[in-house]
Design an enzyme around this catalytic site. Structure first.
Site, PDB file in Angstrom:
ATOM      1  N   GLU A  10      27.199  15.525 -23.725  1.00 29.96           N
ATOM      2  CA  GLU A  10      27.741  14.605 -22.743  1.00 29.96           C
ATOM      3  C   GLU A  10      28.567  13.459 -23.332  1.00 29.96           C
ATOM      4  O   GLU A  10      28.207  12.288 -23.205  1.00 29.96           O
ATOM      5  CB  GLU A  10      26.594  14.015 -21.914  1.00 29.96           C
ATOM      6  N   ASP A  19      26.415  11.506 -12.160  1.00 33.97           N
ATOM      7  CA  ASP A  19      25.442  11.996 -13.135  1.00 33.97           C
ATOM      8  C   ASP A  19      24.174  12.261 -12.334  1.00 33.97           C
ATOM      9  O   ASP A  19      23.482  11.322 -11.922  1.00 33.97           O
ATOM     10  CB  ASP A  19      25.222  10.932 -14.219  1.00 33.97           C
ATOM     11  N   HIS A  24      20.825  14.728 -25.732  1.00 33.28           N
ATOM     12  CA  HIS A  24      19.383  14.555 -25.939  1.00 33.28           C
ATOM     13  C   HIS A  24      18.716  15.880 -25.598  1.00 33.28           C
ATOM     14  O   HIS A  24      19.296  16.729 -24.915  1.00 33.28           O
ATOM     15  CB  HIS A  24      18.855  13.421 -25.048  1.00 33.28           C
ATOM     16  N   HIS A  43      14.929  13.086 -20.642  1.00 29.01           N
ATOM     17  CA  HIS A  43      15.109  12.798 -22.074  1.00 29.01           C
ATOM     18  C   HIS A  43      13.860  13.392 -22.715  1.00 29.01           C
ATOM     19  O   HIS A  43      12.837  12.735 -22.836  1.00 29.01           O
ATOM     20  CB  HIS A  43      15.227  11.299 -22.334  1.00 29.01           C
ATOM     21  N   ASP A  87      20.429  18.075 -15.853  1.00 33.54           N
ATOM     22  CA  ASP A  87      21.063  16.763 -16.060  1.00 33.54           C
ATOM     23  C   ASP A  87      22.554  17.019 -16.247  1.00 33.54           C
ATOM     24  O   ASP A  87      22.980  17.419 -17.325  1.00 33.54           O
ATOM     25  CB  ASP A  87      20.425  16.121 -17.309  1.00 33.54           C
ATOM     26  N   GLU A 122      29.013  16.230 -18.690  1.00 36.23           N
ATOM     27  CA  GLU A 122      27.704  16.568 -19.271  1.00 36.23           C
ATOM     28  C   GLU A 122      27.237  17.947 -18.811  1.00 36.23           C
ATOM     29  O   GLU A 122      27.196  18.234 -17.618  1.00 36.23           O
ATOM     30  CB  GLU A 122      26.669  15.517 -18.839  1.00 36.23           C
ATOM     31  N   TYR A 127      34.750   5.068 -21.827  1.00 36.40           N
ATOM     32  CA  TYR A 127      34.631   4.031 -20.792  1.00 36.40           C
ATOM     33  C   TYR A 127      35.505   2.853 -21.206  1.00 36.40           C
ATOM     34  O   TYR A 127      35.296   2.268 -22.269  1.00 36.40           O
ATOM     35  CB  TYR A 127      33.169   3.585 -20.659  1.00 36.40           C
ATOM     36  N   ARG A 166      32.679  10.773 -18.038  1.00 37.41           N
ATOM     37  CA  ARG A 166      31.669  11.484 -18.827  1.00 37.41           C
ATOM     38  C   ARG A 166      31.593  12.903 -18.280  1.00 37.41           C
ATOM     39  O   ARG A 166      31.726  13.109 -17.068  1.00 37.41           O
ATOM     40  CB  ARG A 166      30.303  10.798 -18.735  1.00 37.41           C
ATOM     41  N   ASP A 223       0.811  -1.217   0.000  1.00 34.25           N
ATOM     42  CA  ASP A 223       0.000   0.000   0.000  1.00 34.25           C
ATOM     43  C   ASP A 223       0.847   1.271   0.000  1.00 34.25           C
ATOM     44  O   ASP A 223       0.376   2.349   0.352  1.00 34.25           O
ATOM     45  CB  ASP A 223      -0.965  -0.010   1.199  1.00 34.25           C
ATOM     46  N   HIS A 248      27.563   5.727 -26.451  1.00 32.47           N
ATOM     47  CA  HIS A 248      26.258   6.396 -26.439  1.00 32.47           C
ATOM     48  C   HIS A 248      26.341   7.666 -27.279  1.00 32.47           C
ATOM     49  O   HIS A 248      27.415   8.049 -27.735  1.00 32.47           O
ATOM     50  CB  HIS A 248      25.815   6.701 -25.004  1.00 32.47           C
ATOM     51  N   HIS A 291      24.333   2.822 -16.737  1.00 36.44           N
ATOM     52  CA  HIS A 291      23.162   3.117 -15.895  1.00 36.44           C
ATOM     53  C   HIS A 291      23.340   2.596 -14.470  1.00 36.44           C
ATOM     54  O   HIS A 291      22.398   2.094 -13.859  1.00 36.44           O
ATOM     55  CB  HIS A 291      21.884   2.543 -16.524  1.00 36.44           C
TER      56      HIS A 291
HETATM   57  N1  GLY Z   1      21.057  11.103 -16.790  1.00 35.44           N
HETATM   58  C1  GLY Z   1      20.636  10.528 -17.988  1.00 35.44           C
HETATM   59  C2  GLY Z   1      21.413  10.993 -19.125  1.00 35.44           C
HETATM   60  O1  GLY Z   1      22.452  11.576 -18.954  1.00 35.44           O
HETATM   61  O2  GLY Z   1      21.025  10.856 -20.240  1.00 35.44           O
HETATM   62 MN    MN Z   2      21.848  13.266 -20.195  1.00 33.29          MN
HETATM   63 MN    MN Z   3      22.981  12.613 -17.229  1.00 32.01          MN
END
Ligand code: GLY
Ligand code: MN
Ligand code: MN
Length: 457
Positions: free
Chosen positions: A377, A253, A347, A354, A264, A401, A381, A399, A36, A343, A236
């Site tokens: 970003e 991140d 975005h 996103h 982000d 970003e 890696y 990374r 619940d 990647h 992730h």
């Molecule tokens: N935090 C998700 C991305 O960087 O796309």
């Molecule tokens: Mn991002």
């Molecule tokens: Mn990010």
């Protein structure tokens, strides 16, 4: 965000839909976490964009007319007994007075009233898929003839294309909220850099981010990634439960949400405050790629220009470091860089992290225009045990970003408040945040004294 802006958006959408159409939107549904206990309720972004109404159990109907068009809101009625448990509801009166609806009905009367609102219109615009049960009801209303009723609508049209194109261009007040979300997230990243020390757990660093977000009244815009050492190579990673080892990097991140608008940001820095030579080499390569990609964020450039710029810099750099071998042009053509940079460079960013909006128009990449916001970003890696890769590079994941607004003449980096130059990061890490308890400052200075050889400090 003031009520006038929500009304302006509804008018703009109704103008595009035209008098043959009608728009139907549903609020998000509460989601059960376990038994619940529910997740914190977050309104559907499309619904909020047009209504500013943050309650569940609501349906908005927009009926374009020759004049202004009509906005009908179905929502929960006031219920003092329930409100004692769950908090206040706007009720029908609030829908009219606070939220600008022209008419309001109880959500339980949907079956009786909504069919009458869509009849006589040719097209119903609705975002299908998110709530299959509601979609099925809508189809039923559209196909079940009623006594003495007008013509049934003929077509169900996807609302997303039109609405998401509107959401892609941010207004001044949206940019102001996104700038605030970026400033708060930048503050959180700075605090994390200042607090981090060898032996700290990733979740302790996550707590420092939460400290800054919540003190600003913000919440995370997605589960933060706090990834030390090899964990940074898992894109992730959200376990955030390992200890940060002396000599490792820490990739964070994390972004926050203010009035439904997200930031982000990613930064990568050394746990002990000093980059080793291999870490620095990879870091500076990613940084160079990020600068090149940000430079490519210009009105008139296409969406993929920043990615292409990052790919060129990273491929060249990986060849120079001996991590890729061969001609740069051929390696780019073969996408050989994807072994280390798998990647895309960014975005759209907005109410959803996103964010919505097409990246292509037909087969062509979309042109960047003033008011669009995107992330930039790039990353590298190098998984531990990578075949043919010298051991000194193993486990390095970097990374960087930032959140970038396209302006009329170029761009503005909304997240510029958090350092990314090596010297700036090292200098910031050598200082402690003003409000850190004395005990934590003390532990930090002891940890720094104990820093082993190779991590000079
Ligand atoms: N935090 C998700 C991305 O960087 O796309
Ligand atoms: Mn991002
Ligand atoms: Mn990010």
């Amino acid at each position: 965000m003031n009520a006038r802006e929500f009304a302006r958006r509804r008018r703009a959408l109704m103008r595009q839909v035209g008098r043959e159409g009608v728009v139907v939107l549903t609020a998000a549904q509460p989601k059960v976490r376990n038994r619940d206990v529910e997740y914190l309720f977050r309104q559907d972004s499309d619904f909020f964009y047009l209504t500013g109404f943050a309650e569940p159990a609501a349906v908005a109907v927009l009926i374009p007319k020759r004049e202004a068009g009509e906005y009908v809101l179905f929502c929960r009625e006031r219920d003092p007994a329930r409100e004692q448990w769950d908090g206040p509801r706007a009720g029908l009166e609030g829908a009219l007075e606070q939220f600008g609806a022209d008419d309001a009905f109880p959500i339980d009367d949907l079956d009786d009233i909504l069919p009458g609102l869509i009849e006589g219109r040719t097209r119903v615009y609705h975002a299908m898929g998110a709530q299959p049960e509601f979609d099925a009801r809508l189809v039923q209303w559209m196909t079940t003839p009623r006594r003495d009723a007008g013509e049934l609508p003929q077509e169900l049209v996807s609302l997303e294309h039109m609405l998401h194109d509107m959401r892609l261009y941010k207004s001044r007040s949206e940019v102001a909220l996104m700038r605030r979300a970026a400033v708060v997230a930048a503050q959180a990243h700075r605090r994390a850099m200042q607090c981090c020390r060898p032996g700290m757990f990733e979740y302790e660093v996550e707590a420092e981010l939460a400290h800054t977000f919540r003190r600003a009244g913000a919440r995370t815009s997605y589960p933060p990634i706090v990834a030390s050492g090899v964990n940074a190579c898992i894109l992730h990673y959200i376990d955030n439960d390992k200890s940060c080892a002396d000599g490792d990097l820490l990739l964070i991140d994390a972004g926050c949400e203010i009035e439904s608008y997200a930031s982000d940001i990613t930064r990568t820095f050394p746990v002990n405050g000093r980059f080793s030579d291999p870490q620095r080499a990879i870091y500076e390569l990613v940084l160079k790629a990020q600068y090149a990609a940000i430079e490519a964020v210009q009105p008139g450039n296409h969406w993929n220009a920043p990615h292409e710029a990052a790919v060129r810099v990273i491929t060249r750099g990986l060849v120079r470091l001996g991590l890729l071998k061969g001609s740069v042009a051929k390696l780019i053509n073969d996408e050989a860089y994807r072994r280390f940079f798998m990647h895309r460079t960014g975005h759209w960013l907005g109410m959803d992290v996103h964010d919505v909006g097409d990246y292509k128009v037909g087969d062509a990449w979309r042109e960047l225009e003033a008011g669009m916001v995107l992330t930039v970003e790039p990353g590298i890696y190098i998984a531990p045990g990578s075949k043919g890769v010298p051991r000194k590079w193993w486990g390095i994941g970097v990374r960087i970003e930032d959140d970038v607004l396209v302006t009329g003449s170029g761009h503005e980096v909304l997240s510029a408040d958090v350092p990314k130059e090596v010297e700036e990061i090292e200098a910031l890490m050598a200082s402690a945040p003003g409000d850190l308890p004395a005990s934590a400052r003390h532990r930090r200075s002891r940890a720094r004294r104990a820093t082993p050889v190779g991590a000079a400090s």
